[in-house]
Design a protein around this motif. Structure first.
Motif, mmCIF file in Angstrom:
data_model
loop_
_atom_site.group_PDB
_atom_site.id
_atom_site.type_symbol
_atom_site.label_atom_id
_atom_site.label_comp_id
_atom_site.label_asym_id
_atom_site.label_seq_id
_atom_site.Cartn_x
_atom_site.Cartn_y
_atom_site.Cartn_z
ATOM 1 N N THR A 288 9.481 11.348 0.718
ATOM 2 C CA THR A 288 10.487 10.583 -0.015
ATOM 3 C C THR A 288 10.181 9.096 0.140
ATOM 4 O OG1 THR A 288 12.196 12.256 0.319
ATOM 5 C CG2 THR A 288 12.940 10.027 -0.213
ATOM 6 N N PHE A 289 10.188 8.390 -0.976
ATOM 7 C CA PHE A 289 10.026 6.941 -0.977
ATOM 8 C C PHE A 289 11.324 6.304 -1.465
ATOM 9 C CE2 PHE A 289 5.814 8.732 -1.439
ATOM 10 C CZ PHE A 289 5.049 7.972 -0.574
ATOM 11 N N THR A 290 11.447 5.001 -1.270
ATOM 12 C CA THR A 290 12.647 4.286 -1.713
ATOM 13 C C THR A 290 12.245 3.079 -2.534
ATOM 14 O OG1 THR A 290 13.790 4.930 0.328
ATOM 15 C CG2 THR A 290 14.798 3.200 -0.992
ATOM 16 N N GLU B 238 -1.198 7.928 -9.026
ATOM 17 C CA GLU B 238 -0.415 6.837 -9.611
ATOM 18 C C GLU B 238 -1.109 5.491 -9.418
ATOM 19 O OE1 GLU B 238 2.306 7.067 -11.498
ATOM 20 O OE2 GLU B 238 2.126 9.252 -11.330
ATOM 21 N N ILE B 239 -1.724 5.307 -8.259
ATOM 22 C CA ILE B 239 -2.470 4.064 -8.010
ATOM 23 C C ILE B 239 -3.636 3.957 -8.990
ATOM 24 C CG2 ILE B 239 -3.931 2.832 -6.351
ATOM 25 C CD1 ILE B 239 -2.183 3.992 -4.115
ATOM 26 N N CYS B 240 -4.345 5.059 -9.199
ATOM 27 C CA CYS B 240 -5.475 5.055 -10.130
ATOM 28 C C CYS B 240 -5.027 4.754 -11.554
ATOM 29 C CB CYS B 240 -6.209 6.393 -10.068
ATOM 30 S SG CYS B 240 -7.138 6.633 -8.539
ATOM 31 N N GLY C 226 8.283 -2.216 -3.165
ATOM 32 C CA GLY C 226 8.642 -3.079 -4.278
ATOM 33 C C GLY C 226 7.761 -4.308 -4.246
ATOM 34 N N PRO C 227 7.962 -5.265 -5.155
ATOM 35 C CA PRO C 227 7.185 -6.510 -5.140
ATOM 36 C C PRO C 227 7.293 -7.218 -3.792
ATOM 37 C CG PRO C 227 8.397 -6.295 -7.192
ATOM 38 C CD PRO C 227 8.883 -5.185 -6.313
ATOM 39 N N GLU D 125 8.331 5.695 -11.715
ATOM 40 C CA GLU D 125 8.643 4.426 -12.376
ATOM 41 C C GLU D 125 8.695 3.294 -11.352
ATOM 42 O OE1 GLU D 125 12.419 3.424 -14.854
ATOM 43 O OE2 GLU D 125 11.722 5.411 -15.476
ATOM 44 N N GLY D 126 9.395 3.558 -10.240
ATOM 45 C CA GLY D 126 9.504 2.560 -9.183
ATOM 46 C C GLY D 126 8.158 2.218 -8.581
ATOM 47 N N LEU D 127 7.334 3.237 -8.371
ATOM 48 C CA LEU D 127 5.995 3.003 -7.835
ATOM 49 C C LEU D 127 5.159 2.159 -8.780
ATOM 50 C CD1 LEU D 127 5.001 6.399 -6.192
ATOM 51 C CD2 LEU D 127 5.039 4.164 -5.063
#
Length: 318
Positions: free
Chosen positions: A201-203, A241-243, A171-172, A308-310
């Motif tokens: 899995t990410f959170t 997603e980063i790209c 997160g931020p 979305e979270g990423l």
């Protein structure tokens, strides 16, 4: 509610303050005490030993701990002194004060298993590897054993205790391997680990805040709960997603796994950013089920999609 958050000025604590402070009164317990919006006051750990030193609260969220050192430069004793010792201290404080009804302990998925074959669930027999996971499972056992003794006493007030085992939280304000990955991609360096097929899995911090709000507001049974987003992503998908976030085209190279393992070993010897531990964390399969916590909260899915979270996290890096 009045809530005491340990480690309140860290990454997770800062985000929880933003999520909770609009409806709750937040006090902090930390080794630093900067003035921060949303926190009524931050106390040092010494205040736990002072009668009336900390105001009465309804719940404690215990975040303070020594994070996993991917460079393996932290001695074992430090993990147990912080992760186990501080947990014992704050949990004893919780039991000693009848007004405090809820206790949330942030453990880690690594307390259950260093590697996962299939899907990680809460009924696994814990088998942590290394002092980080071992110190966290020791803290979990202290909580469960002490709570069992507490519940055997006649006429003790009802208390609810939650042990959360999150996978990698982002997160931020995030710091760690995700930042390293972002920096590599931002520089236009091709991703050389495309040959490693994996899912993790990410959170999302927003999903985590949703769960914490639920645990505080609802009558959720005491227990151990995994924590993670609904969807598991591969590292290659993460690169993509980063790209997208950077407006760049993804360059993913599928170099031989053996070659990259040798490069990581050399990197460890020379203290470079890519070492064997980081390589494993970036390429291993680690899928965790969040079915139990969703059932306990009465929801079918987490409010924030994994991608979305990423996106929120990656946009914050800019």
């Amino acid at each position: 509610m009045k809530i005491l958050i340990t480690g309140v000025h860290g990454f997770v604590g800062s985000n929880l303050v933003k999520a909770l402070s609009t409806e709750h009164t937040i006090y902090g317990l930390d080794i630093v005490s900067p003035t921060k919006e949303g926190i009524r006051n931050t106390f040092s750990w010494d205040y736990l030993d002072v009668e009336g030193g900390i105001p009465d609260v309804d719940a404690i969220i215990h975040l303070a701990g020594k994070a996993h050192d991917t460079k393996n430069q932290t001695v074992s004793d430090v993990y147990f002194k912080v992760n186990t010792g501080l947990t014992q201290k704050i949990f004893d404080y919780f039991l000693a004060h009848d007004s405090i009804k809820k206790f949330v302990f942030f453990s880690t998925a690594k307390a259950a298993a260093d590697k996962v074959d299939g899907v990680l669930t809460e009924d696994i027999v814990p088998a942590p590897v290394g002092p980080y996971g071992e110190s966290k499972i020791a803290a979990e056992r202290y909580i469960l054993d002490t709570l069992e003794t507490w519940n055997l006493k006649p006429e003790t007030p009802t208390k609810q205790v939650y042990i959360l085992r999150p996978c990698m939280i982002h997160g931020p304000g995030n710091k760690g391997n995700l930042n390293l990955l972002y920096g590599v991609v931002k520089k236009g360096i091709p991703w050389p680990l495309g040959a490693f097929e994996n899912r993790r899995t990410f959170t999302s911090i927003d999903n985590l805040s949703f769960v914490i709000n639920g645990l505080l507001a609802k009558d959720v049974p005491t227990g151990i709960y995994n924590m993670g987003d609904d969807e598991a992503l591969s590292t290659n998908e993460l690169i993509e997603e980063i790209c997208k976030s950077l407006g760049k085209k993804a360059h993913i190279w599928k170099l031989p796994k053996g070659l990259m393992n040798r490069v990581a070993k050399i990197g460890g010897a020379l203290h470079l950013p890519l070492n064997s531990e980081r390589l494993r964390k970036l390429t291993e399969n680690y899928i965790s089920s969040n079915a139990k916590i969703k059932a306990a909260l009465g929801v079918e899915k987490m409010p924030v999609d994994a991608r979305e979270g990423l996106k929120v996290t990656l946009d914050s890096f800019k």
